[in-house]
Write a protein that holds these residues in place. Sequence first.
Motif, short mmCIF file in Angstrom:
data_model
loop_
_atom_site.label_atom_id
_atom_site.label_comp_id
_atom_site.label_asym_id
_atom_site.label_seq_id
_atom_site.Cartn_x
_atom_site.Cartn_y
_atom_site.Cartn_z
N ASN A 79 2.94 6.47 -3.53
CA ASN A 79 3.67 6.16 -2.30
C ASN A 79 3.21 7.08 -1.16
N VAL A 80 3.27 6.54 0.06
CA VAL A 80 2.95 7.35 1.24
C VAL A 80 4.23 7.98 1.79
N ARG B 39 4.86 10.23 5.13
CA ARG B 39 4.20 10.80 6.30
C ARG B 39 4.69 12.22 6.58
N CYS B 40 5.90 12.54 6.17
CA CYS B 40 6.43 13.90 6.38
C CYS B 40 5.84 14.87 5.37
N GLY B 41 5.20 14.37 4.32
CA GLY B 41 4.61 15.27 3.34
C GLY B 41 5.63 15.92 2.43
N ILE C 128 2.30 7.92 -8.96
CA ILE C 128 3.13 7.97 -7.75
C ILE C 128 2.19 7.99 -6.55
N CYS D 205 10.77 6.88 3.57
CA CYS D 205 10.01 6.41 2.41
C CYS D 205 10.70 6.72 1.10
N ALA E 80 7.04 1.96 0.27
CA ALA E 80 8.39 2.16 0.83
C ALA E 80 9.36 1.07 0.37
N ASN F 251 0.81 -1.22 0.00
CA ASN F 251 0.00 0.00 0.00
C ASN F 251 0.84 1.27 0.00
N CYS F 252 1.95 1.26 0.73
CA CYS F 252 2.67 2.53 0.93
C CYS F 252 3.83 2.74 -0.03
#
Lengths: 738, 157
Positions: free
Chosen positions: B137-138, B140-142, B135, B108, B45, B42-43
């Motif tokens: 991808n997750v 978290r830091c944005g 694209i 990530c 990484a 899902n993410c």
Amino acid sequence: MKINRRRFIFGSVLVGGGALFTYSATRPSRHRRANVDLAQGEERYITSFIKIEPGNEITIYVPHSEMGQGIHTSLSMMAADELDANWEEVNIEQAPAIDLFANGDLVRGFAGEFGVPDFLMGLVGASAFAVAEIGNLQTTGGSSSVRYTGEHGMRVAGAAAREMLIEGAARKWEVPVEELNTKLSYVHHNATGRSFSYGELAAEAALMEPPENPRLKDRSQFNIMGKAISRNDIPAKVDGSAMYGLDAHSDDMLYAAIRMAPVFGTKLVSANTQPAFSVRGVEDVIELEDSVAVVADSYWRAKKALELVETEWEASENDSVSSTDIAARFDRELADSNGSKDKEVGDADAALSSAADYIEASYRVPYLAHAAMEPMNCTVHIKGDTADLWTSTQDALGIKGRVARIAGLKEDNVTFHQTYCGGGFGRRLPFNWNMIDHATLIAKKFNVPVKTIFSREDDMQQDYYRPAVHSNFKAAFDAAGNVTAWHNRFTGPIQTAGSSHIPYSIENQSIRVVDGDTHVPIAAWRSVDHSQQTFFTESFTDEIAHRAGKNPYQFRMEKLQEHPRHRKVLEVAAEAAGYGQFLPEGHALGISVQESFGSIVAEVAEVSMDANNRPVVHKVTCAIDCGWAVNPDTVEAQIESGIIFGLTAAMYGEIRIENGHVANGNFPDYEMVRMATTPEIEVHIVESGEALGGLGEPATPPIAAAVTNAIYILTGQRVRELPISKHNFSRSTPVATV
Amino acid sequence: MATFKVNGVWHTLDIEPDMPLLWAIRDELGMTGTKFGCGIANCGACTVHVNGQAVRSCVTPVSAAEGQEITTIEGLAVAAAGSNSTPSGLSAVQQSWIDHQVPQCGYCQSGMIMAVSSFLASNPNPTDAEIDASITNVCRCGSYPRARKAIRALANA
């Protein structure tokens, strides 16, 4: 600036350091201790943050965790600028986790403002901590590194070192210090054209006591601070060489997968461990008080075997508790209790009873997980009476002490290995120990390194959460439509004092907090209480403005006469966002402002509703007054980051409690803003020249209300419960305003 | 047994065919640039290239990589050498990531860079909508606004 990756590699030995430069009465000075304990060969510590070698190589030690905020670079810039160092020749290293490097200036900074740091309070056992003991932590949190360690530690250390080097040159040349100047790591005597490199003076300077009050530069004298300087940690983060706690590796390493009691606070009754041994590579199955762990020669095998273990957990009174029950309990508390005082001004109850008109509203937000990208992990290698430790943490010293205590070792016998931190956001602060304790207990049974890993699901379900909060408001108006009272009751606990207070001039205010304790563990979450409270207060402020028939921007400006810095950021953000000007058809602007961690942030969200009546955030325009910017590029990066973090929470964030445990599993159950849903972000730094403000957190609080205030204009629907994704919208009743 | 090539080197490992490529790379080969994020693709990484195509290695069994050429973040610059490298010895994507100061915590970013590299190889001048769709991808830091700028700079190059 030189990138010295070599010394940051896992398993390497960090030599030397430079503890926090402090003027406490403690003698010998910390830099002398550093020279005795740590210096090798001809290296010398000139103040405790700074090491200078004979070849004029300068190393700056940063006592904070690098978790993406660029702190290694910013703090080094502060020391190097005051030192007049040649930035191109400066190495940056993270200070080792030894008490010489405890960041006491952070504590002194907080002590000056609030007393004990907020993020250390309200947590398990924190009340027992005296300020002096907290001073022995090495914490990164509270958006504090630059404004406290940087201002009171790194800059002072750099300035002191510079004065000591000048003094050394003055003695050698037998000239007055006034005739000397410094530039690019050299001391010059212009009258005679003579120069010494800092390296040539380091040995003598290291013998001096640091000056009591070194003179800091005026901003006009900065050569390094104030510039957008590339971060030193980025090259290693694009080629895969950056090491995180999870990357600890050795050939003989074992791996543990763990299943924790699903209902918080319950214990393991029994486990049928035998089936796990059918999986290749399984070494052991370990039953702990509240969990069971499988240890194998690979994480994947350990996880696979763990799935075969059947567990029985003790029954608990919380076994049937759901989010709905918690919400009902919060509502009961708010109905039944007048709570305890947070802030009282004037007589809000009297103003309400004599009001010509009033409005009331109930707001709520759910629990949230931190969901750092690097799942929680901890590697411990117990070797008799010593141990090695690897984990990504916001508090290296605290973690080291904790592991030592759990392992029954002396703290000095535990070596903490520095790594980068794959996201913190509060999850990796002190007291959020759950998996650290478990990893240590598991590793005690082996004489090789054991790496315990939380899966994403474990991380989601065994976090310490941002508290769910309910907040009820009433506002009174006089016959002319002026607001006369602000009445607010919300569920606690208060983790961040003052976060529910409004900057607006309203004559009567009554703000009280009722009990919001549940069995769900809570902790600091990026911006702590500000993220919930700002959604509440900036939404209800908008409600008051609309009810008063005022434009929400103008209303705020009128009520902020005593807060010129708030007015300025609002003005800059509103103007840059085109507030009151032409907008594309179907777009609206929502506005919000909040002061937190010493910075004041205004955000304007430009929102429209798509064909399915879902909100789309096109652009966020942000103005921040953080005093001044040490590194403007990392300021912008932190603003972008804080907004996206807050937007994820506003749009999607909800941890659901079912049958006493967290029902969310992985990212599909806890959606994130991604590339496609990221708005354009425009950042304006307002340099007021006031004291430095924090940056890691202050951009997060305003965004939720900025978005929902825009949604109100588009739909006439006031979002009083997050996340926004729970709501169905229509465009039938847009609000004709602004 | 599983046999595959990682960054130009053949490896034969005595592992189960259903072990995900991610854990073979990390735990068996000790190469840690490829990250574990979610374990369910899902993410992103864990993104690596298999024969140049981005795949999420946390759900790709080693049996699906049998005999294939795998590139991880550690081998990206060499794999890009000649066609797409920069004087710094990095791939063009990596260099653009530095130029635009994209990473924050950075965890990530290996996966993000691998996803973008594969994407741009097949679509050198993407529209914003194509970037959004591809694209996923997750981070978290944005880091998304900067990642988008870094991609656009390459598209315009």
